[in-house]
Enzyme design. Structure first.
Site, PDB file in Angstrom:
ATOM      1  CG  ASP A  11       5.996  -1.114  42.012  1.00  0.00           C
ATOM      2  OD1 ASP A  11       4.756  -1.214  41.854  1.00  0.00           O
ATOM      3  OD2 ASP A  11       6.661  -1.955  42.646  1.00  0.00           O
ATOM      4  CB  ILE A  12       1.060   1.506  40.319  1.00  0.00           C
ATOM      5  CG1 ILE A  12      -0.082   2.456  40.670  1.00  0.00           C
ATOM      6  CG2 ILE A  12       0.662   0.030  40.400  1.00  0.00           C
ATOM      7  CD1 ILE A  12      -1.181   2.528  39.643  1.00  0.00           C
ATOM      8  CG  ASN A  25      -8.368 -11.184  36.797  1.00  0.00           C
ATOM      9  OD1 ASN A  25      -9.375 -11.349  37.471  1.00  0.00           O
ATOM     10  ND2 ASN A  25      -7.191 -11.688  37.134  1.00  0.00           N
ATOM     11  N   GLY A  33       0.663  -9.208  36.143  1.00  0.00           N
ATOM     12  CA  GLY A  33       0.901  -7.789  35.885  1.00  0.00           C
ATOM     13  C   GLY A  33       0.596  -6.902  37.073  1.00  0.00           C
ATOM     14  CG  ASP A  35      -5.452  -8.075  39.201  1.00  0.00           C
ATOM     15  OD1 ASP A  35      -5.790  -7.461  40.231  1.00  0.00           O
ATOM     16  OD2 ASP A  35      -6.096  -9.028  38.736  1.00  0.00           O
ATOM     17  CB  SER A 123      -5.982  -2.262  28.054  1.00  0.00           C
ATOM     18  OG  SER A 123      -7.199  -2.640  28.659  1.00  0.00           O
ATOM     19  CB  THR A 124      -0.436  -0.892  27.781  1.00  0.00           C
ATOM     20  OG1 THR A 124       0.033  -0.800  29.127  1.00  0.00           O
ATOM     21  CG2 THR A 124      -1.278   0.324  27.417  1.00  0.00           C
TER      22      THR A 124
END
Length: 179
Positions: A11-12, A25, A33, A35, A123-124
């Protein structure tokens, strides 16, 4: 000499780094996600900084491929670097925009003096960029753009095993070690 590239499955929002990169976004006001997770865990200070950015230089939002920094709020990082990834298209090559996300995030990180930077797989998710291609683009761009005089480590924090495996293959592709 190249900068150390490391891979972490996780987890970032849990990463200790000078800067973490948000797959934002264009509104800069949170979303789903990565963000949404960054905004939720980082708390209201991130959103407040994003609102200030929208009220000043980014009234129409952040352009795809661009990057801008805010506080990291309650995250275990000093800064969040927001970048807007491109939506994948089967009929239009948008890979230069994905390259730009990584280059611009590193440029902003260098301006901040961030020596360690953690990236998600930009973008994935909902933007549907194929993992193998996104990994190849991300790793190649970081190898080319991350100056070892400015950075100690670039970390890719990958949420699932498929993403981790794709990035591991991209790192190994040219004979580099995972770090």
């Amino acid at each position: 000499m190249t900068v150390a590239i490391t891979l972490v499955q996780g987890d970032i929002t849990e990463q200790r780094a000078d800067a973490i990169v948000n797959a934002a976004n264009s509104s800069l006001l949170g979303g789903g996600g990565v963000d949404g997770a960054i905004h939720r865990k980082g708390g209201p200070d991130i959103l407040s900084d994003c609102r200030r950015l929208r009220a000043s230089h980014y009234g129409k939002g952040l352009a795809t491929g661009a990057a801008v920094a805010t506080t990291a709020g309650r995250l275990a990082a000093e800064h969040v670097i927001h970048t807007v990834g491109p939506v994948w298209s089967a009929t239009e090559d948008r890979s230069e925009l994905l390259v730009s996300c990584h280059r611009e995030a590193l440029r902003v990180a260098a301006e901040l003096g961030a020596r360690t930077v953690a990236f998600p797989a930009i973008s994935t998710g909902i933007y549907r960029w194929p993992l193998d291609d996104a990994a190849r683009i991300a790793v190649r761009t970081v190898r080319q753009a991350a100056d070892p005089a400015l950075f100690d480590e670039v970390r890719f924090v990958l949420f699932g095993k498929d993403a981790h495996d794709a990035f591991a293959a991209a790192v190994a592709e040219k004979g580099y070690e995972k770090g």
